[in-house]
Design a protein around this motif. Structure first.
Motif, PDB file in Angstrom:
ATOM      1  N   ASP A 177     -34.215  21.957  53.982  1.00 57.01           N
ATOM      2  CA  ASP A 177     -33.566  23.033  54.727  1.00 57.01           C
ATOM      3  C   ASP A 177     -32.425  22.402  55.528  1.00 57.01           C
ATOM      4  N   TYR A 178     -31.215  22.536  55.041  1.00 56.36           N
ATOM      5  CA  TYR A 178     -30.075  21.874  55.681  1.00 56.36           C
ATOM      6  C   TYR A 178     -29.786  22.435  57.078  1.00 56.36           C
ATOM      7  N   ARG A 179     -30.191  23.668  57.342  1.00 59.02           N
ATOM      8  CA  ARG A 179     -29.952  24.241  58.665  1.00 59.02           C
ATOM      9  C   ARG A 179     -30.862  23.612  59.710  1.00 59.02           C
ATOM     10  N   ALA A 180     -31.993  23.069  59.277  1.00 59.48           N
ATOM     11  CA  ALA A 180     -32.908  22.405  60.204  1.00 59.48           C
ATOM     12  C   ALA A 180     -32.523  20.945  60.430  1.00 59.48           C
ATOM     13  N   ARG A 181     -32.051  20.307  59.365  1.00 54.66           N
ATOM     14  CA  ARG A 181     -31.647  18.893  59.461  1.00 54.66           C
ATOM     15  C   ARG A 181     -30.318  18.733  58.743  1.00 54.66           C
ATOM     16  N   LEU A 236     -43.012  -1.197  45.900  1.00 57.63           N
ATOM     17  CA  LEU A 236     -42.317   0.082  45.802  1.00 57.63           C
ATOM     18  C   LEU A 236     -42.236   0.746  47.167  1.00 57.63           C
ATOM     19  N   LEU A 237     -41.191   1.529  47.373  1.00 65.13           N
ATOM     20  CA  LEU A 237     -40.999   2.262  48.625  1.00 65.13           C
ATOM     21  C   LEU A 237     -40.528   3.671  48.320  1.00 65.13           C
ATOM     22  N   LEU A 238     -41.262   4.668  48.823  1.00 68.70           N
ATOM     23  CA  LEU A 238     -40.852   6.072  48.745  1.00 68.70           C
ATOM     24  C   LEU A 238     -40.427   6.475  50.148  1.00 68.70           C
ATOM     25  N   ALA A 239     -39.148   6.789  50.326  1.00 68.20           N
ATOM     26  CA  ALA A 239     -38.636   7.008  51.670  1.00 68.20           C
ATOM     27  C   ALA A 239     -37.531   8.048  51.672  1.00 68.20           C
ATOM     28  N   GLY A 240     -37.421   8.728  52.812  1.00 70.26           N
ATOM     29  CA  GLY A 240     -36.387   9.728  53.008  1.00 70.26           C
ATOM     30  C   GLY A 240     -36.891  10.835  53.899  1.00 70.26           C
ATOM     31  N   PRO A 241     -36.119  11.916  54.038  1.00 71.97           N
ATOM     32  CA  PRO A 241     -36.548  13.024  54.895  1.00 71.97           C
ATOM     33  C   PRO A 241     -37.749  13.749  54.305  1.00 71.97           C
ATOM     34  N   GLU A 242     -38.647  14.196  55.165  1.00 72.38           N
ATOM     35  CA  GLU A 242     -39.803  14.967  54.719  1.00 72.38           C
ATOM     36  C   GLU A 242     -39.334  16.271  54.084  1.00 72.38           C
ATOM     37  N   PRO A 243     -39.832  16.606  52.892  1.00 72.08           N
ATOM     38  CA  PRO A 243     -39.426  17.874  52.270  1.00 72.08           C
ATOM     39  C   PRO A 243     -39.808  19.080  53.130  1.00 72.08           C
ATOM     40  N   ASP A 244     -38.935  20.068  53.154  1.00 71.03           N
ATOM     41  CA  ASP A 244     -39.237  21.337  53.823  1.00 71.03           C
ATOM     42  C   ASP A 244     -39.880  22.329  52.857  1.00 71.03           C
ATOM     43  N   PHE A 245     -39.581  22.197  51.573  1.00 67.34           N
ATOM     44  CA  PHE A 245     -40.040  23.160  50.574  1.00 67.34           C
ATOM     45  C   PHE A 245     -40.807  22.455  49.454  1.00 67.34           C
ATOM     46  N   GLN A 246     -41.581  23.235  48.695  1.00 66.72           N
ATOM     47  CA  GLN A 246     -42.234  22.802  47.466  1.00 66.72           C
ATOM     48  C   GLN A 246     -43.133  21.580  47.676  1.00 66.72           C
TER      49      GLN A 246
END
Length: 331
Positions: free
Chosen positions: A73-77, A110-120
């Motif tokens: 959700d780009y409006r949130a972040r 291995l590294l899984l990283a980034g912003p927490e998903p808002d959807f799905q």
């Protein structure tokens, strides 16, 4: 309702694009996976600091990149962009990806990283579980940080959870039974446990009065536990140095304010009272309770230097790479 007539759920693999040569690389099979997501439960900006440091030092190769437009959700972040006098530049898109990296001794992970998903969330979880199974990940470790009424002058506590008793028992100081808002890491842990994978999560207790600032101490604590649990030499030197400067600034603020000093002293008294009869086992120690000695650490370093000179270390596979990393404290 007859759910069988609704057809299959959306293919989780449609959420990402993959570098097939890396996804099929035998050298990336059976490695540990670290996970960290920003945007929620990141007191002291611990996860952000951790992922930045790992990607800065680990020579990352992107194995999988997720479709951020489908998850965020780009409006949130909102991503950042620079207005430079009369034009726009330096747009920084957000990125959620699975990387292959090397630790300080050349051991891959291995590294899984980034912003927490808002959807799905469920579809994303199915995608991650599918990747874990395809890469035959042997252990999944994730971390986040929460604000707690604890003083910065004491060792930061860590609550550990998951299905690996040897990583959980004797570590946690805080063992509540409480309903909390879920994070994507929680859902991934549940789904990975259901799939039969080994999982452990590390929750760092960040002083609540520092939770909105960048607090390197929280990142260091998390990296120490992640590195010890995964037998990886993760980078902490730069964060430790930054932490010393932050501690100096905090000490000046405490000394200049009676109110702040009383707050910290009160937290110290309560912390010491509750910790007096609660011995903890450290993941930095061996299962016998003893820290690895200099001889063990020296042997690990010598083995690494030998591989750098093209000489396979004792017990190495045919490709000269050891089948497992040393269990040692982080630098």
């Amino acid at each position: 309702m007859d759910f069988a007539r609704r057809g299959p759920l959306q293919d989780p693999a449609g959420l990402y694009s993959a570098a097939q040569e890396l996804l099929d690389d035998p050298a990336l099979k059976g490695l540990p996976l670290l996970m960290g997501f920003t945007g929620f439960a990141d007191a002291g900006q611990a996860v952000d600091q951790i992922t930045t440091e790992l990607l800065r030092t680990g020579e990352p190769r992107t194995v999988v990149e997720f479709d951020i437009d489908a998850l965020l959700d780009y409006r949130a972040r909102r991503p950042r962009i620079t207005f430079n006098e009369d034009h726009l530049e330096d747009y920084t898109p957000l990125r959620l990806a699975l990387y292959a990296l090397d630790d300080g001794l050349g051991q891959p992970y291995l590294l899984l990283a980034g912003p927490e998903p808002d959807f799905q969330w469920e579809r994303f979880a199915r995608a991650v579980v599918g990747l874990v199974e395809r890469l035959d990940v042997r252990l999944v470790l994730w971390t986040h940080s929460i604000p707690m009424p604890v003083p910065h002058t004491r060792p930061l506590g860590v609550t550990v959870h998951g299905n690996r008793p040897e990583l959980v028992e004797g570590i946690s100081r805080w063992k509540p039974v409480v309903s909390v808002p879920a994070a994507i890491g929680h859902l991934l842990e549940l789904r990975l446990v259901e799939s039969g994978r080994g999982v452990a999560g590390f929750v760092v207790h960040t002083p609540h009065y520092l939770s909105e600032a960048e607090y390197p101490g929280s990142a260091v604590a998390a990296l120490e536990h992640l590195g010890a649990a995964a037998s990886l030499m993760l980078p902490t030197d730069r964060l430790r140095e930054a932490g010393r400067e932050v501690e100096r600034q905090i000490a000046e603020q405490v000394a200049s304010s009676d109110e702040v000093r009383e707050l910290v002293e009160g937290l110290e008294a309560r912390f010491d009272e509750r910790s007096a009869d609660a011995p903890r086992r450290s993941l930095l120690a061996a299962m016998s309770g003893e820290l690895p000695d200099a001889e063990v650490l020296g042997a690990a370093v010598e083995a690494y230097l030998a591989t750098q000179e093209g000489q396979p270390e004792p017990g190495a596979d045919d490709d000269g790479r050891s089948s497992g990393g040393p269990v040692s404290p982080s630098d």
